[in-house]
Design a protein around this motif. Sequence first.
Motif, PDB file in Angstrom:
ATOM      1  N   ASN A  87       1.050  -1.186   0.022  1.00  0.00           N
ATOM      2  CA  ASN A  87      -0.011   0.162   0.182  1.00  0.00           C
ATOM      3  C   ASN A  87       1.392   1.167  -0.354  1.00  0.00           C
ATOM      4  O   ASN A  87       2.014   1.373   1.132  1.00  0.00           O
ATOM      5  N   PRO A  88       0.898   2.006  -0.904  1.00  0.00           N
ATOM      6  CA  PRO A  88       1.506   3.675  -1.346  1.00  0.00           C
ATOM      7  C   PRO A  88       1.311   3.828   0.302  1.00  0.00           C
ATOM      8  O   PRO A  88       2.862   4.714   0.729  1.00  0.00           O
ATOM      9  N   ALA A  89       0.445   3.517   1.757  1.00  0.00           N
ATOM     10  CA  ALA A  89       0.791   5.071   2.166  1.00  0.00           C
ATOM     11  C   ALA A  89       1.603   3.769   4.125  1.00  0.00           C
ATOM     12  O   ALA A  89       2.771   4.936   4.291  1.00  0.00           O
ATOM     13  N   VAL A  90       1.857   3.205   2.770  1.00  0.00           N
ATOM     14  CA  VAL A  90       2.468   1.861   4.450  1.00  0.00           C
ATOM     15  C   VAL A  90       3.727   2.180   3.486  1.00  0.00           C
ATOM     16  O   VAL A  90       4.953   1.868   4.406  1.00  0.00           O
ATOM     17  N   PRO A  97       9.648  14.102   5.667  1.00  0.00           N
ATOM     18  CA  PRO A  97       8.882  13.904   4.802  1.00  0.00           C
ATOM     19  C   PRO A  97       9.137  15.219   3.960  1.00  0.00           C
ATOM     20  O   PRO A  97       8.109  15.970   3.074  1.00  0.00           O
ATOM     21  N   MET A  98       9.516  16.832   4.546  1.00  0.00           N
ATOM     22  CA  MET A  98       9.452  17.741   3.992  1.00  0.00           C
ATOM     23  C   MET A  98      10.347  17.291   2.870  1.00  0.00           C
ATOM     24  O   MET A  98      10.412  17.767   1.466  1.00  0.00           O
ATOM     25  N   ALA A 146      10.180  15.816  -3.098  1.00  0.00           N
ATOM     26  CA  ALA A 146      11.715  15.900  -4.572  1.00  0.00           C
ATOM     27  C   ALA A 146      12.174  14.554  -5.054  1.00  0.00           C
ATOM     28  O   ALA A 146      12.695  14.438  -6.008  1.00  0.00           O
ATOM     29  N   SER A 147      11.525  13.892  -4.099  1.00  0.00           N
ATOM     30  CA  SER A 147      11.955  12.051  -4.850  1.00  0.00           C
ATOM     31  C   SER A 147      11.191  11.971  -5.839  1.00  0.00           C
ATOM     32  O   SER A 147      11.376  10.912  -6.823  1.00  0.00           O
ATOM     33  N   PHE A 148      10.162  12.696  -6.444  1.00  0.00           N
ATOM     34  CA  PHE A 148       9.095  12.955  -7.732  1.00  0.00           C
ATOM     35  C   PHE A 148       9.011  13.641  -8.514  1.00  0.00           C
ATOM     36  O   PHE A 148       9.279  13.848  -9.288  1.00  0.00           O
ATOM     37  N   ILE A 206       0.962  15.780   2.453  1.00  0.00           N
ATOM     38  CA  ILE A 206       1.091  16.281   1.194  1.00  0.00           C
ATOM     39  C   ILE A 206       2.186  14.804  -0.018  1.00  0.00           C
ATOM     40  O   ILE A 206       1.613  14.226  -1.013  1.00  0.00           O
ATOM     41  N   THR A 207       2.616  14.416   0.574  1.00  0.00           N
ATOM     42  CA  THR A 207       3.374  12.868   0.019  1.00  0.00           C
ATOM     43  C   THR A 207       2.739  11.921  -0.297  1.00  0.00           C
ATOM     44  O   THR A 207       2.622  11.821  -1.821  1.00  0.00           O
TER      45      THR A 207
END
Length: 888
Positions: A325-328, A382-383, A387-389, A497-498
């Motif tokens: 799961n993306p959240a996981v 998390p800030m 940037a990883s996207f 936001i991520t």
Amino acid sequence: MSLIFSLILPPFAEYPSLQLQPWMYGLPQTTFYSNDGPDNVEVSQVVDTLVNNPGFGTRCMDGNPIPMLPCSSSGSDWFTPPVDQSVSDIFLNGNWSMSNPSPSCQCSTPKRTTMLPDCPPGAGGLPPPQRIQNTTDTLEDLTGRNMSDFLLKTFEQSGKTRYGGVSVGGVNSQVRLTEADIEVVFRDLRDLLGSSQDNVTDELLQKSESLLKKLGTRDNVKVWFYNQAWHGVVSFLAVANNAILRGNLAAGEDPRQYGISVSNHPLNLTKSQLSFVALATTSNDVVVSICVIFAMSFIPASFVLFLIQERVNKAKHLQFVSGVNPAVYWLANFAWDMCNYIVPCLIVIAIFLAFQQKAYVSPPNLPALILLLILYGWSITPMMYPASFIFSVPSTAYVVLTCINLFIGINGSVATFFMELYDDDSVSRINDIVKQVLLIFPHFCLGRGLIDMAKNQAMATLFSSFGEDRFEDPLSWDMVGKNLCAMSIQGVVMFAITILIQYKFFCKPRLISGKSLSAEEEDIDVARERERVYEGRAQNDLLKIRDLTKVYSRKSTPAVDRLCVGVPAAECFGLLGINGAGKTTTFKMLTGDIPVSGGEAVLNGYSIRTEMSEVHQNMGYCPQFDALDDLLTGREHLEFYGRLRGVPEPEVAMVAEWGIQKLGLVKYSNKSAGTYSGGNKRKLSTAIALIGCPPVIFLDEPTTGMDPKARRFLWDCILSVIREGRSVILTSHSMEECEALCTRMAIMVNGRFKCLGSIQHLKSRFGDGYTVIVRVGGSPPALKPVEDFVLQTFSGSVLKEKHHNTLQYQLPYTQGALASIFSQFTIHQQRLGVEDYSVSQTTLDQVFVNFARHQHIEEEAEGYDNPVDTSDEKPLSSRKISQEAEKV
Ligand SMILES: Nc1ncnc2c1ncn2[C@@H]1O[C@H](COP(=O)(O)OP(=O)(O)OP(=O)(O)O)[C@@H](O)[C@H]1O
Ligand SMILES: [Mg+2]
């Protein structure tokens, strides 16, 4: 390092007192005196104590009272330095007076600017008599000279060592009223009063007259000083006062026993001055906080490196396909990053503890420091994630993010600190606003928090000497409380936001209507399949694709154009097509890697548009480019994906072993995937796709780079999958492979299916007929009769190749042609001397090549993730042209 340097800094204390004496400006000096009243005994006494015993100031008194400046015993006699004959000639021959005692110097003119006057030789007069005092100073005797002239004109040679001197016994030239004038005034006054004068008045006038005469006009002591020495005037005044004191001692007293020393005691600072000083002393702590921000800028930036790599090599996508799961995924990353962050965080705290910096580690301050550092990690990590996207190259991301962190952290903290130093209302108002706004950055919250803590401690220490407790609770809102609060919110918001970016919340894909796409004639089989899908006859198929379309942004033609196909259970569907035809794009859409531009696909009853997580649970995916983690071994990969697929823990090892055995990876199972050869990587990727027995398996060129043995292993494997009633969608450039595996296949050109059906069906529909190879006996072989025979018997035959005794013909496909070829050759074999002959059907390769020429070459070459260079592909010439060429 900065903490080590901060140890050298002297602690703040009240300003100490300072004894004022001429030698505070360095040794040795040049001093001077003049005796302007040589006839006066008092004056001579004063001059004697000044020059000889005990000399200037208190230095050569009994017991050498000035610390570190003892009196030396090496004085010299008076002497006059020799001068050049030309200089003495100037004074012998010139007409010099007291008002014009020596040649003039040249000052700046409008045309020429000089710092100091230009003085010719002899300016200032001949050198005065002088001697070395036992204070090591040079004492010049300027008695009877124009002192102003001498001092001004010799400034350039000795100005920087000459801080002052004393003239004794002069008449004050500044007093306008001379003694004679005073006498005249009082005589006139007596005459005026005349007879009315009585004794009292007479006495009064007498006293006033002598008072006025004494008022500084005679027997002056004049102190000369160099105005660039701040304490020069007081120091030399003290020298003069000492001389006056000693000159007026009673007879028999030793002047070396008497002296006046002068000290300067700065006033204690007021409270407001103290606050300012406290602020200024915290500049040391600003450096410490900058160093902490500096170190803490690199750590979070390094967290995105792995994330970017995983995104770019599609390992992240593969994990999602395998059921993560993306959240996981993000939560796990966050938890791991925080574990990593805690290590440097503890090191920082340990360093502060080792240096026992009260501002950070005193019992009330330590919790604030720990909270600041931990919440910084909580918010900055998390800030960095969004940037990883954005970035595709990890090193670029690292450099850019570090620079941004440093810029915001250091500039924010330092700018607000220096704005605080300004004693200006409007600046403070702006500063207050800036400080509020910058709280949105964790770097600022940390840096500013550390500065505030240091400032608070400095204030408290200073004011404790007044008995006042100014220490504020570091955790209060105005101290670091607001920073802590801001950082806790930032962490949550940035993480949210991520996750939203991951779920593509901000960019909803725009669906395009089918009408805008090309409306070419469709092959009958493809149209029939489309019809089948439209009419719902493919309802029970495992995979149903309906009008699936993809148009990449900034591209005019679609990469995938309204595909329609249904893949039933237990089918291996082959997808062929030349490079850039759109096969991988189709797979990417079906696996949820890229959004769909139009159409729909349903996999095992789940829509890829709305139920992607269920779709993922029903599919296995081997991407075209290996999505492996270089550091994990083959076995670890298989175990990891096995767990993700939900394989029960006791069976995980067994499943991994099965994958290793099946794909022939035994030798490499415990080596890290980064060291694998290309073929072995493909094997591992394929094994990952097979794990967990998903109903539909997508294999994008699985056998590219595999050796023939491994390929056959895989084929067996795929066939067993099909036998189990599962489906495989396969792309390949190997026709042999498609012939071996595929129940049905389609050839894709420009994103569309050009043909669809079973291998045999395609061969018969699109094949070129038969290839006949005839070997003729005899020496030399008689080819001519055979050629004539073929030409007459089989209309439409084409001689393709002719070698020594071999002829190769292409015969068209007609009803019953195969039987006729065999019968004709059998009948005439003896007669024509044919040794042997073979008849074969046109290969799938030929069919493929015929379609390939339809692929259009993209005109605009644009950069994207997976560029396919088609520039060296020439469309193959059409059959007719090749036939003509053969004839020629
Ligand atoms: N990220 C992208 N952005 C823009 N265009 C793309 C992108 N990826 C692929 N394309 C284009 O889409 C078309 C189909 O590409 P795709 O990778 O699906 O081809 P393919 O059939 O898998 O080729 P190959 O056999 O070389 O793997 C090509 O014209 C390609 O140029
Ligand atoms: Mg591809």
